[in-house]
Design a protein around this motif. Structure first.
Motif, PDB file in Angstrom:
ATOM      1  N   GLY A 134     -75.862  17.131  30.410  1.00  0.00           N
ATOM      2  CA  GLY A 134     -75.759  18.512  29.956  1.00  0.00           C
ATOM      3  C   GLY A 134     -76.789  18.830  28.889  1.00  0.00           C
ATOM      4  O   GLY A 134     -77.382  19.916  28.884  1.00  0.00           O
ATOM      5  N   TRP A 135     -77.033  17.895  28.005  1.00  0.00           N
ATOM      6  CA  TRP A 135     -78.056  18.098  26.973  1.00  0.00           C
ATOM      7  C   TRP A 135     -79.456  18.106  27.580  1.00  0.00           C
ATOM      8  O   TRP A 135     -80.330  18.866  27.144  1.00  0.00           O
ATOM      9  CB  TRP A 135     -77.941  17.023  25.893  1.00  0.00           C
ATOM     10  N   ALA A 136     -79.688  17.267  28.590  1.00  0.00           N
ATOM     11  CA  ALA A 136     -80.995  17.274  29.259  1.00  0.00           C
ATOM     12  C   ALA A 136     -81.265  18.626  29.906  1.00  0.00           C
ATOM     13  O   ALA A 136     -82.381  19.161  29.835  1.00  0.00           O
ATOM     14  CB  ALA A 136     -81.056  16.157  30.302  1.00  0.00           C
ATOM     15  N   LEU A 137     -80.253  19.199  30.532  1.00  0.00           N
ATOM     16  CA  LEU A 137     -80.403  20.524  31.131  1.00  0.00           C
ATOM     17  C   LEU A 137     -80.574  21.598  30.052  1.00  0.00           C
ATOM     18  O   LEU A 137     -81.306  22.579  30.258  1.00  0.00           O
ATOM     19  CB  LEU A 137     -79.193  20.841  32.010  1.00  0.00           C
ATOM     20  N   THR A 138     -79.930  21.406  28.920  1.00  0.00           N
ATOM     21  CA  THR A 138     -80.099  22.354  27.818  1.00  0.00           C
ATOM     22  C   THR A 138     -81.525  22.299  27.280  1.00  0.00           C
ATOM     23  O   THR A 138     -82.134  23.339  26.995  1.00  0.00           O
ATOM     24  CB  THR A 138     -79.085  22.051  26.704  1.00  0.00           C
ATOM     25  N   THR A 139     -82.080  21.108  27.144  1.00  0.00           N
ATOM     26  CA  THR A 139     -83.464  20.964  26.704  1.00  0.00           C
ATOM     27  C   THR A 139     -84.411  21.657  27.675  1.00  0.00           C
ATOM     28  O   THR A 139     -85.379  22.306  27.266  1.00  0.00           O
ATOM     29  CB  THR A 139     -83.835  19.479  26.576  1.00  0.00           C
ATOM     30  N   GLU A 140     -84.126  21.555  28.961  1.00  0.00           N
ATOM     31  CA  GLU A 140     -84.942  22.237  29.968  1.00  0.00           C
ATOM     32  C   GLU A 140     -84.893  23.746  29.760  1.00  0.00           C
ATOM     33  O   GLU A 140     -85.910  24.437  29.873  1.00  0.00           O
ATOM     34  CB  GLU A 140     -84.425  21.875  31.372  1.00  0.00           C
ATOM     35  N   ARG A 141     -83.717  24.258  29.430  1.00  0.00           N
ATOM     36  CA  ARG A 141     -83.606  25.691  29.155  1.00  0.00           C
ATOM     37  C   ARG A 141     -84.314  26.079  27.865  1.00  0.00           C
ATOM     38  O   ARG A 141     -84.950  27.131  27.784  1.00  0.00           O
ATOM     39  CB  ARG A 141     -82.131  26.109  29.071  1.00  0.00           C
ATOM     40  N   VAL A 142     -84.213  25.252  26.844  1.00  0.00           N
ATOM     41  CA  VAL A 142     -84.927  25.521  25.593  1.00  0.00           C
ATOM     42  C   VAL A 142     -86.419  25.647  25.873  1.00  0.00           C
ATOM     43  O   VAL A 142     -87.099  26.536  25.347  1.00  0.00           O
ATOM     44  CB  VAL A 142     -84.672  24.400  24.568  1.00  0.00           C
ATOM     45  N   ARG A 143     -86.924  24.799  26.732  1.00  0.00           N
ATOM     46  CA  ARG A 143     -88.351  24.762  27.021  1.00  0.00           C
ATOM     47  C   ARG A 143     -88.798  25.915  27.912  1.00  0.00           C
ATOM     48  O   ARG A 143     -89.873  26.473  27.724  1.00  0.00           O
ATOM     49  CB  ARG A 143     -88.686  23.425  27.681  1.00  0.00           C
ATOM     50  N   GLY A 148     -80.793  33.739  25.453  1.00  0.00           N
ATOM     51  CA  GLY A 148     -79.350  33.591  25.567  1.00  0.00           C
ATOM     52  C   GLY A 148     -78.806  32.319  24.942  1.00  0.00           C
ATOM     53  O   GLY A 148     -77.592  32.185  24.771  1.00  0.00           O
ATOM     54  N   LEU A 149     -79.684  31.377  24.592  1.00  0.00           N
ATOM     55  CA  LEU A 149     -79.220  30.159  23.945  1.00  0.00           C
ATOM     56  C   LEU A 149     -79.072  30.382  22.441  1.00  0.00           C
ATOM     57  O   LEU A 149     -79.880  31.067  21.817  1.00  0.00           O
ATOM     58  CB  LEU A 149     -80.213  29.021  24.180  1.00  0.00           C
ATOM     59  N   ASP A 150     -78.063  29.792  21.860  1.00  0.00           N
ATOM     60  CA  ASP A 150     -77.859  29.827  20.415  1.00  0.00           C
ATOM     61  C   ASP A 150     -78.550  28.600  19.823  1.00  0.00           C
ATOM     62  O   ASP A 150     -77.939  27.527  19.669  1.00  0.00           O
ATOM     63  CB  ASP A 150     -76.360  29.826  20.108  1.00  0.00           C
ATOM     64  N   LEU A 151     -79.820  28.739  19.490  1.00  0.00           N
ATOM     65  CA  LEU A 151     -80.587  27.595  18.998  1.00  0.00           C
ATOM     66  C   LEU A 151     -80.047  27.087  17.667  1.00  0.00           C
ATOM     67  O   LEU A 151     -79.983  25.876  17.437  1.00  0.00           O
ATOM     68  CB  LEU A 151     -82.062  27.970  18.872  1.00  0.00           C
ATOM     69  N   GLY A 152     -79.649  28.007  16.804  1.00  0.00           N
ATOM     70  CA  GLY A 152     -79.053  27.592  15.540  1.00  0.00           C
ATOM     71  C   GLY A 152     -77.775  26.803  15.747  1.00  0.00           C
ATOM     72  O   GLY A 152     -77.517  25.801  15.063  1.00  0.00           O
TER      73      GLY A 152
END
Length: 230
Positions: A134-143, A148-152
């Protein structure tokens, strides 16, 4: 190596025999030190995949053998859109070796239209291996698609949980931390500060010419490279 069902499946039998011929005890010994249980050179495995091309049904039969080399080949010759969310979820939960997990997420899930649904399901899963996906997919979205992501909020979670996380989950969270710091100047100072305070992977042995995974060094190096004239 082969699953008993392969005895009535000539193509599967041939492919499993070919993988058996590629087995190298020296490669297996190296892989086993990293938690993997196969002895096939990955360049040779990719050559086999290139020859076979996309074969979704063969990919499913290879996966069903449970053999690690066969599962790695399966994710190279599959069609990501052919898999339902429930099937991908089950595949991740039964894939317990690091290389199979990594390739499953990289070559199948990230290219699937179900990726975002699975990201949300896996991100807070109590199983740290599943959560790492799940974190790997989140990193992909960050990139690639950070809207829509809450980076903070992600930084809050990383700051609170990364230090004590199991190894695979810690690596995935560390990658997300570094990616946020690299891609978003407004969050860079905090990302570096979190890395400095937690000291995750600070002493990780890094070969000459490679970038350290220690976030403060990693962020500084990538930002420096990007600022250099082309």
């Amino acid at each position: 190596m082969a699953d008993p069902t392969s005895l009535t499946d000539p193509l599967l039998t041939d492919v499993m025999a070919e993988l058996g011929d590629l087995e190298d005890p020296r490669i297996r010994a190296v892989n086993e030190r990293h938690g993997d249980d196969h002895g096939v050179n990955l360049t040779q495995l990719r050559t086999v995949a290139k020859r076979l091309k996309a074969q979704p049904e063969l990919a499913r039969r290879l996966w069903a053998t449970g053999d690690t080399a066969a599962r790695l080949l399966a994710v190279l010759i599959c069609r990501p859109r052919a898999y339902a969310r429930e099937e991908l979820d089950a595949m991740l939960r039964e894939a317990r070796t690091p290389k199979v997990q990594d390739w499953l997420v990289t070559y199948l899930v990230k290219k699937s239209p179900r990726a975002e649904d699975l990201r949300l399901v896996w991100f807070a899963d109590p199983d740290p291996v599943v959560a790492s996906a799940g974190w790997a997919l989140t990193t992909e979205r960050v990139r690639k698609r950070p809207d829509g992501l809450d980076l903070g909020g992600l930084l809050d979670t990383i700051e609170a949980e990364m230090k004590g996380a199991p190894e695979r989950l810690q690596w995935a969270m560390n990658e997300c931390l570094g990616t946020i710091g690299i891609e978003f100047p407004d969050h860079r100072k905090r990302a570096i500060a979190i890395g400095e305070r937690l000291e995750v992977l600070k002493d990780y042995p890094t070969p000459p010419g490679c970038t350290s995974p220690y976030v403060p060094l990693w962020i500084d190096e990538i930002v420096r490279r990007r600022s250099e004239p082309a």
